[in-house]
Design a protein around this motif. Structure first.
Motif, PDB file in Angstrom:
ATOM      1  N   GLN A 238     -11.251   1.249  -4.316  1.00  0.00           N
ATOM      2  CA  GLN A 238     -10.036   1.772  -4.340  1.00  0.00           C
ATOM      3  C   GLN A 238      -9.550   2.376  -5.664  1.00  0.00           C
ATOM      4  O   GLN A 238      -8.875   3.399  -5.779  1.00  0.00           O
ATOM      5  CB  GLN A 238      -9.108   0.474  -3.887  1.00  0.00           C
TER       6      GLN A 238
ATOM      7  N   THR B 123      -4.253  -0.026   6.853  1.00  0.00           N
ATOM      8  CA  THR B 123      -3.881  -1.592   6.332  1.00  0.00           C
ATOM      9  C   THR B 123      -3.162  -1.943   7.898  1.00  0.00           C
ATOM     10  O   THR B 123      -3.295  -3.097   8.171  1.00  0.00           O
ATOM     11  CB  THR B 123      -3.293  -1.717   5.482  1.00  0.00           C
TER      12      THR B 123
ATOM     13  N   ASN C 186       0.844  -1.148   0.101  1.00  0.00           N
ATOM     14  CA  ASN C 186      -0.077  -0.066  -0.079  1.00  0.00           C
ATOM     15  C   ASN C 186       0.652   1.404   0.116  1.00  0.00           C
ATOM     16  O   ASN C 186       0.434   2.411  -0.470  1.00  0.00           O
ATOM     17  CB  ASN C 186      -0.919  -0.064   1.211  1.00  0.00           C
TER      18      ASN C 186
ATOM     19  N   ALA D 200      -2.772   2.958   3.441  1.00  0.00           N
ATOM     20  CA  ALA D 200      -1.650   2.192   4.004  1.00  0.00           C
ATOM     21  C   ALA D 200      -1.610   2.188   5.408  1.00  0.00           C
ATOM     22  O   ALA D 200      -1.520   1.080   6.186  1.00  0.00           O
ATOM     23  CB  ALA D 200      -0.316   2.603   3.417  1.00  0.00           C
TER      24      ALA D 200
END
Length: 383
Positions: A218, A255, A138, A252
């Protein structure tokens, strides 16, 4: 957890995704200008990358579950990065499609092997280990858009060939841990006959749908939100890509945090909750302006992508007898679904305009909540 191994997989994942899923969507306006493409043709560039990667990942994972070929781990990332680097010298649109497809193929080979290696190195903290691995990817996706203005200012698109240096770097990083990885694979094969776990295919089906819906969110934002800012809000290209970086960077961060927390609160709870929280921010995307736009994009990226790592672990729990194939499905199918979604959304833009896509994206998190509820919980899988 073998931290050194996990971080090696994470760094090579970052290199792979930096020059594939990170830069490919960011390059779309440039390819469109260079070759005078329609939005549908532009979407096909993403499809060429994503579909080869997605088809390869579960198939290659299923194949290597039966007959491991550990040397494909460094080879895959080398092909992935080199293929994208060569697009800088592509003379025609058709050559771009071909080289992007080659890059996607290499990425499809790399992902299931690297994810399985992370699984072996994770110990008892599988959510955290997958979060470290996935946040590498990511982060690469987030950094990709930031690098495009740099290359255009100093080298032009031909400068993409410099990414071949990263291909060599990733290759040698993975070669260093290849003996360890080969040993882990052999140990896993010897223990397979003693495993009592059963594959849960209905749960796999529902999880694949959730991954698909998340992937459409996304790719819809990463590939087409810059067009919305450019044409509807008269932003500069650099500022539009900076907002794109904000979205992917927030993803990111989400995540990593989501993967770590899923070890404590439970994967299903976090999956349902993150999609539900993301829904109102998706609704606000077409209307956010100024500082409010930055906040909405950050929070939407954080929550919609915070389930990325845990869905890989979830898929591995649903398919305990096919770890590599599970990784290929969780990562690869989402990538392929993103490519299909990019083509579909590009076609919709040609017909109805770019604002339509943001309306389409706004309903996807709520649909994901519904299908997430159908997936069996970890406790049910363990019983």
């Amino acid at each position: 957890m073998a931290k050194g191994k996990v971080w090696t997989f994470s760094v090579t994942h970052m290199i792979n995704d930096l020059v594939t899923t990170g830069i490919v969507p960011a390059l779309l306006p440039l390819y469109q200008k260079a070759f005078h493409l329609t939005y549908t043709q532009t979407g096909l560039i993403v499809l060429a990358s994503y579909i080869t990667s997605s088809v390869m990942q579960p198939l290659f994972g299923a194949w290597t579950d039966r007959k491991p070929m550990v040397w494909m781990l460094p080879f895959g990332v080398f092909i992935s990065v080199t293929g994208l680097a060569l697009t800088g010298w592509a003379p025609t649109y058709e050559w771009v499609l071909f080289l992007i497809a080659v890059s996607g193929l290499g990425s499809g080979i790399f992902h299931p092997e690297a994810s399985r290696g992370t699984h072996y190195a994770s110990g008892n903290t599988k959510g955290l280990a997958q979060a470290i691995f996935q946040v590498g990817g990511n982060s690469g996706q987030a950094l990709g858009p930031l690098m495009i203005p740099l290359f255009l200012a100093f080298t032009g698109k031909e400068g993409l060939l410099w990414f071949s240096v990263l291909a060599v770097t990733a290759f040698f990083l993975l070669m260093r841990i290849l003996p360890w990885y080969k040993e882990q694979v052999q140990q896993s094969l010897s223990k397979r006959k003693q495993q009592n776990g059963k594959n849960h295919w209905p749960g796999v089906f529902w999880l694949v749908i959730v991954i698909t819906l998340r992937s459409w969110c996304q790719v819809g934002v990463a590939a087409f939100l810059p067009f919305f800012f450019l044409h509807q809000m008269n932003m500069s290209y650099s500022l539009a890509e900076l907002l794109n970086f904000m979205f992917l960077g927030a993803g990111a961060l989400g995540t990593f945090i989501g993967g770590a927390l899923s070890d404590r609160v439970g994967m299903k709870h976090w999956l349902v909750g993150s999609m539900l929280i993301a829904f109102p921010f998706a609704l606000l995307l077409p209307y956010a302006k100024g500082i409010f736009a930055w906040l909405v994009i950050f929070l939407f990226g954080f929550f919609i992508l915070s389930s990325f790592a845990l869905t890989v672990v979830y898929m591995q729990k649903l398919l305990p007898r096919n770890i590599a194939m599970a990784s290929g499905l969780a990562i690869g199918f989402g990538v392929g679904a993103g490519g299909i979604g990019a083509t579909l959304m590009g076609y919709m833009i040609d017909l109805y305009g770019v604002t339509t896509i943001l309306t389409f994206i706004s309903v996807l998190p709520l649909l994901a909540v519904v299908f997430s509820l159908l997936i069996p919980s970890e406790k049910k899988l363990a019983s």
